[in-house]
Design an enzyme around this catalytic site. Structure first.
Site, PDB file in Angstrom:
ATOM      1  N   ASN A 184       8.425   0.326   6.007  1.00 56.99           N
ATOM      2  CA  ASN A 184       8.362   1.691   5.468  1.00 56.99           C
ATOM      3  C   ASN A 184       7.777   2.583   6.564  1.00 56.99           C
ATOM      4  OD1 ASN A 184       7.935   4.024   4.049  1.00 56.99           O
ATOM      5  ND2 ASN A 184       6.349   3.193   2.698  1.00 56.99           N
ATOM      6  N   TRP A 185       8.656   3.317   7.225  1.00 58.29           N
ATOM      7  CA  TRP A 185       8.207   4.125   8.365  1.00 58.29           C
ATOM      8  C   TRP A 185       7.475   5.389   7.935  1.00 58.29           C
ATOM      9  CZ3 TRP A 185      12.973   4.181  12.258  1.00 58.29           C
ATOM     10  CH2 TRP A 185      13.194   2.885  12.712  1.00 58.29           C
ATOM     11  N   LYS A 186       7.539   5.711   6.658  1.00 52.35           N
ATOM     12  CA  LYS A 186       6.878   6.929   6.137  1.00 52.35           C
ATOM     13  C   LYS A 186       7.309   8.153   6.956  1.00 52.35           C
ATOM     14  CE  LYS A 186       3.281   4.008   4.354  1.00 52.35           C
ATOM     15  NZ  LYS A 186       1.922   3.856   3.903  1.00 52.35           N
ATOM     16  N   HIS A 240       6.554   4.867  -4.763  1.00 52.72           N
ATOM     17  CA  HIS A 240       5.477   4.575  -3.802  1.00 52.72           C
ATOM     18  C   HIS A 240       4.246   5.388  -4.200  1.00 52.72           C
ATOM     19  CE1 HIS A 240       3.139   4.333  -0.141  1.00 52.72           C
ATOM     20  NE2 HIS A 240       3.873   3.290   0.187  1.00 52.72           N
ATOM     21  N   GLU A 245       2.156   6.975  -2.541  1.00 51.51           N
ATOM     22  CA  GLU A 245       2.030   8.286  -1.872  1.00 51.51           C
ATOM     23  C   GLU A 245       2.887   9.329  -2.587  1.00 51.51           C
ATOM     24  OE1 GLU A 245       2.910   6.881   2.083  1.00 51.51           O
ATOM     25  OE2 GLU A 245       0.995   5.818   2.092  1.00 51.51           O
ATOM     26  N   GLU A 297       1.675  -2.973  -4.342  1.00 49.85           N
ATOM     27  CA  GLU A 297       0.876  -2.411  -3.249  1.00 49.85           C
ATOM     28  C   GLU A 297      -0.419  -1.830  -3.819  1.00 49.85           C
ATOM     29  OE1 GLU A 297       3.607  -1.178   0.249  1.00 49.85           O
ATOM     30  OE2 GLU A 297       3.591   0.446  -1.180  1.00 49.85           O
ATOM     31  N   GLY A 315      -2.728   1.250   4.353  1.00 52.05           N
ATOM     32  CA  GLY A 315      -3.143   1.984   5.549  1.00 52.05           C
ATOM     33  C   GLY A 315      -4.640   1.919   5.818  1.00 52.05           C
ATOM     34  N   SER A 359      -1.433  -3.084   4.343  1.00 54.71           N
ATOM     35  CA  SER A 359      -2.001  -3.622   5.579  1.00 54.71           C
ATOM     36  C   SER A 359      -1.488  -5.016   5.933  1.00 54.71           C
ATOM     37  CB  SER A 359      -3.530  -3.599   5.509  1.00 54.71           C
ATOM     38  OG  SER A 359      -3.991  -2.269   5.359  1.00 54.71           O
ATOM     39  N   GLY A 365       3.972  -0.953   6.196  1.00 53.79           N
ATOM     40  CA  GLY A 365       3.866   0.415   6.699  1.00 53.79           C
ATOM     41  C   GLY A 365       3.561   0.409   8.184  1.00 53.79           C
ATOM     42  N   GLY A 366       2.286   0.622   8.520  1.00 55.59           N
ATOM     43  CA  GLY A 366       1.850   0.763   9.913  1.00 55.59           C
ATOM     44  C   GLY A 366       2.429  -0.260  10.881  1.00 55.59           C
TER      45      GLY A 366
HETATM   46  P1  PGA Z   1       0.524  -0.176   5.308  1.00 51.72           P
HETATM   47  O1  PGA Z   1       1.507   0.592   4.282  1.00 51.72           O
HETATM   48  O2  PGA Z   1       1.225  -1.452   5.705  1.00 51.72           O
HETATM   49  O3  PGA Z   1       0.349   0.775   6.456  1.00 51.72           O
HETATM   50  O4  PGA Z   1      -0.731  -0.446   4.576  1.00 51.72           O
HETATM   51  C1  PGA Z   1       2.240  -0.097   3.306  1.00 51.72           C
HETATM   52  C2  PGA Z   1       3.037   0.870   2.461  1.00 51.72           C
HETATM   53  O5  PGA Z   1       2.517   1.931   2.097  1.00 51.72           O
HETATM   54  O6  PGA Z   1       4.206   0.609   2.125  1.00 51.72           O
END
Ligand code: PGA
Length: 264
Positions: free
Chosen positions: A13-15, A106, A108, A178, A184, A222, A243-244
């Site tokens: 997930n590149w956001k 998600h 966010e 999640e 993050g 994470s 994500g990251g």
């Molecule tokens: P993260 O994000 O790996 O940076 O914690 C995961 C996500 O929000 O899908």
């Protein structure tokens, strides 16, 4: 416990990242890893979710790989079809551009952009009706976990999903658990905590649908190469939403490898 035939999924997930040149570089690097040591579709479904304006160029750049990488939209409109909805992209328009996968719910989106239960349900319903495969995200906040409500919150989110998925659409659902406090932050749920929640989600799904035994349940929060092997060893963790670490080709490839090994 999961059906052992579930093929794992690892989705990056590149956001709201990165700039165009960097995203092309990321894809070129990832292709090199995959060309050098392929991960077959039977071993793991690998996908990336770039920003919406990059979906088609990334899809184009991925052509010709012996192992296809899925291109996943990060969101879609709660309005269906076409029409006067400025700024929106519907499920049908994604499908029309051969984008077959979408993340929905998600945290966010739920927390920052006002995706409440009704919007999330409309999005799931639109996506499934247009023939998209949905990665549906669930997860509790730190406050909810500390007050002992984590399970209840997550199972309610599964019930919200069940309210809109038709019996013959469950095979197009993947779940991503999640915990919000792990996204993050560098804090991962311990493999045991994650496995416990995944087992509860599995139990809930099995009560709702025959597909529950076969639904992939991904962990997100994470995930890194350093913790992927341990997470992948848990019986009900069938992949990761990353994500990251997905913004680095080597890290992402290593995570995909860690999960794909479970399915050799
Ligand atoms: P993260 O994000 O790996 O940076 O914690 C995961 C996500 O929000 O899908």
């Amino acid at each position: 416990m999961s059906d052992s035939t579930i093929t794992p999924w690892v989705v990056g997930n590149w956001k709201m990242n990165p700039m165009q040149a960097n995203s092309q570089q990321l894809i070129q690097d990832l292709k090199q890893f995959l060309e050098h040591a392929p991960i077959t579709e039977q071993q793991c479904h690998v996908g990336v979710a770039p920003i919406s304006i990059a979906l088609l160029s990334i899809q184009q750049s991925l052509q010709g790989l012996s192992t296809p990488i899925k291109v996943v939209a990060q969101d879609l409109s709660c309005m269906a079809g076409t029409g006067a909805y400025t700024g929106e992209v519907s499920a049908e328009l994604l499908k029309d551009s051969q984008i077959d996968y979408v993340l929905i719910g998600h945290s966010e989106r739920r927390e920052i952009f006002g995706d409440d239960v009704n919007k999330v349900k409309a999005k799931v319903s639109n996506a499934l009706n247009a023939g998209l495969q949905v990665i549906y995200c669930v997860g509790e906040s730190l406050e909810q976990r500390e007050s002992g409500q984590a399970e209840q919150v997550v199972l309610q989110q599964i019930c919200d999903l069940a309210a809109v998925v038709k019996a013959d659409q469950w095979h197009n659902i993947v779940i991503a658990y999640e915990p919000i406090w792990a996204i993050g932050t560098g804090k991962t749920a311990s493999p045991q905590d994650a496995q416990n929640m995944h087992a509860k989600i599995r139990e809930g799904l099995i009560q709702i649908t025959e597909e529950g035994q076969r639904t992939a349940i991904l962990y997100g929060g994470s995930v890194k190469p350093e913790n992927a092997v341990e997470l992948a060893a848990c019986p009900d963790i069938n992949g990761a939403l990353v994500g990251g670490a997905s913004l680095n080709a080597e890290s992402f490839y290593k995570i995909a490898l860690a999960f794909s090994k479970q399915n050799n």
